[in-house]
Design an enzyme around this catalytic site. Structure first.
Site, PDB file in Angstrom:
ATOM      1  N   HIS A 100       0.848  -1.198   0.000  1.00  0.00           N
ATOM      2  CA  HIS A 100       0.000   0.000   0.000  1.00  0.00           C
ATOM      3  C   HIS A 100       0.874   1.236   0.000  1.00  0.00           C
ATOM      4  O   HIS A 100       1.957   1.243   0.585  1.00  0.00           O
ATOM      5  CB  HIS A 100      -0.951   0.012   1.200  1.00  0.00           C
ATOM      6  CG  HIS A 100      -0.282  -0.222   2.520  1.00  0.00           C
ATOM      7  ND1 HIS A 100       0.066  -1.487   2.959  1.00  0.00           N
ATOM      8  CD2 HIS A 100       0.125   0.643   3.481  1.00  0.00           C
ATOM      9  CE1 HIS A 100       0.650  -1.385   4.136  1.00  0.00           C
ATOM     10  NE2 HIS A 100       0.713  -0.101   4.471  1.00  0.00           N
ATOM     11  N   HIS A 102       0.828   5.160   1.140  1.00  0.00           N
ATOM     12  CA  HIS A 102       0.154   6.184   1.930  1.00  0.00           C
ATOM     13  C   HIS A 102       0.250   7.511   1.171  1.00  0.00           C
ATOM     14  O   HIS A 102       1.331   7.877   0.701  1.00  0.00           O
ATOM     15  CB  HIS A 102       0.857   6.413   3.272  1.00  0.00           C
ATOM     16  CG  HIS A 102       0.893   5.230   4.196  1.00  0.00           C
ATOM     17  ND1 HIS A 102       0.112   5.148   5.323  1.00  0.00           N
ATOM     18  CD2 HIS A 102       1.633   4.091   4.188  1.00  0.00           C
ATOM     19  CE1 HIS A 102       0.362   4.023   5.965  1.00  0.00           C
ATOM     20  NE2 HIS A 102       1.294   3.348   5.297  1.00  0.00           N
TER      21      HIS A 102
HETATM   22  P1  AMP Z   1       1.722   0.319   7.390  1.00  0.00           P
HETATM   23  O1  AMP Z   1       2.262   0.715   8.749  1.00  0.00           O
HETATM   24  O2  AMP Z   1       2.448   0.983   6.267  1.00  0.00           O
HETATM   25  O3  AMP Z   1       1.615  -1.183   7.216  1.00  0.00           O
HETATM   26  O4  AMP Z   1       0.276   0.938   7.332  1.00  0.00           O
HETATM   27  C1  AMP Z   1      -0.894   0.206   7.514  1.00  0.00           C
HETATM   28  C2  AMP Z   1      -1.967   1.236   7.669  1.00  0.00           C
HETATM   29  O5  AMP Z   1      -3.218   0.592   7.492  1.00  0.00           O
HETATM   30  C3  AMP Z   1      -1.997   1.902   9.044  1.00  0.00           C
HETATM   31  O6  AMP Z   1      -1.816   3.300   8.893  1.00  0.00           O
HETATM   32  C4  AMP Z   1      -3.393   1.555   9.583  1.00  0.00           C
HETATM   33  O7  AMP Z   1      -3.983   2.626  10.284  1.00  0.00           O
HETATM   34  C5  AMP Z   1      -4.150   1.249   8.315  1.00  0.00           C
HETATM   35  N1  AMP Z   1      -5.284   0.340   8.448  1.00  0.00           N
HETATM   36  C6  AMP Z   1      -5.326  -0.841   9.104  1.00  0.00           C
HETATM   37  N2  AMP Z   1      -6.543  -1.400   9.002  1.00  0.00           N
HETATM   38  C7  AMP Z   1      -7.297  -0.543   8.249  1.00  0.00           C
HETATM   39  C8  AMP Z   1      -8.641  -0.550   7.787  1.00  0.00           C
HETATM   40  N3  AMP Z   1      -9.481  -1.555   8.068  1.00  0.00           N
HETATM   41  N4  AMP Z   1      -9.081   0.491   7.045  1.00  0.00           N
HETATM   42  C9  AMP Z   1      -8.244   1.529   6.759  1.00  0.00           C
HETATM   43  N5  AMP Z   1      -6.960   1.584   7.159  1.00  0.00           N
HETATM   44  C10 AMP Z   1      -6.492   0.564   7.905  1.00  0.00           C
END
Ligand code: AMP
Ligand code: ZN
Length: 133
Positions: A100, A102
């Site tokens: 993903h 951001h």
């Molecule tokens: P990372 O630390 O790059 O793996 O980021 C994962 C991101 O996914 C974090 O910022 C979480 O807040 C976000 N996240 C986790 N579950 C969900 C969800 N169900 N919907 C939207 N964002 C999510």
């Protein structure tokens, strides 16, 4: 689709998300623990864990969508700038093992921090409606 992957479940519509953009290949939705207002995640619908596991063709398409969604956020929020962040591996802070990107909107005068706060669900829903509408 990978069974135990929350982002695959979101891409399949099995878990709700605050969607801001979707096409055949890509989904973008608000992060539920945003760093800033409008913090958005862009994912390919097909599962791969990180940058090194993702095919160049998929990556090229996803990055093109990151650009499109960022332009849309900049105009719709509006924000003054944005960061793109893409974490790979636990040591880098990757908590969800589905690639993903951001998009972190930035606003003039606000501190440049990378701290998340639990989002207010009603606010996120209203924001997603406004951005996608
Ligand atoms: P990372 O630390 O790059 O793996 O980021 C994962 C991101 O996914 C974090 O910022 C979480 O807040 C976000 N996240 C986790 N579950 C969900 C969800 N169900 N919907 C939207 N964002 C999510
Ligand atoms: Zn997945």
């Amino acid at each position: 689709m990978k069974n135990d992957c929350i982002f695959c479940a979101i891409a399949a519509g099995e878990i709700p998300s605050f969607k801001v953009y979707e096409d055949d290949l890509v989904l973008a939705y608000l992060d539920i623990n945003p760093f800033t207002k409008g913090h958005t995640l862009v994912i390919p619908k097909a599962h791969s864990a990180g940058l090194l596991d993702t095919g160049d063709d998929v990556l090229a398409a996803v990055v093109a969508r990151v650009k499109k969604v960022a332009a849309h956020l900049k105009a719709a929020l509006p924000c003054d700038g944005f960061n793109i962040l893409q974490n790979n591996g636990e040591a880098a802070g990757q908590t969800v093992k589905h690639i993903h990107f951001h998009i972190i909107p930035r606003y003039a005068g606000e501190p440049l921090t990378f701290e998340s706060k639990p989002g207010d669900m009603a606010e996120l829903a209203a924001l997603a409606d406004r951005i996608s509408g």
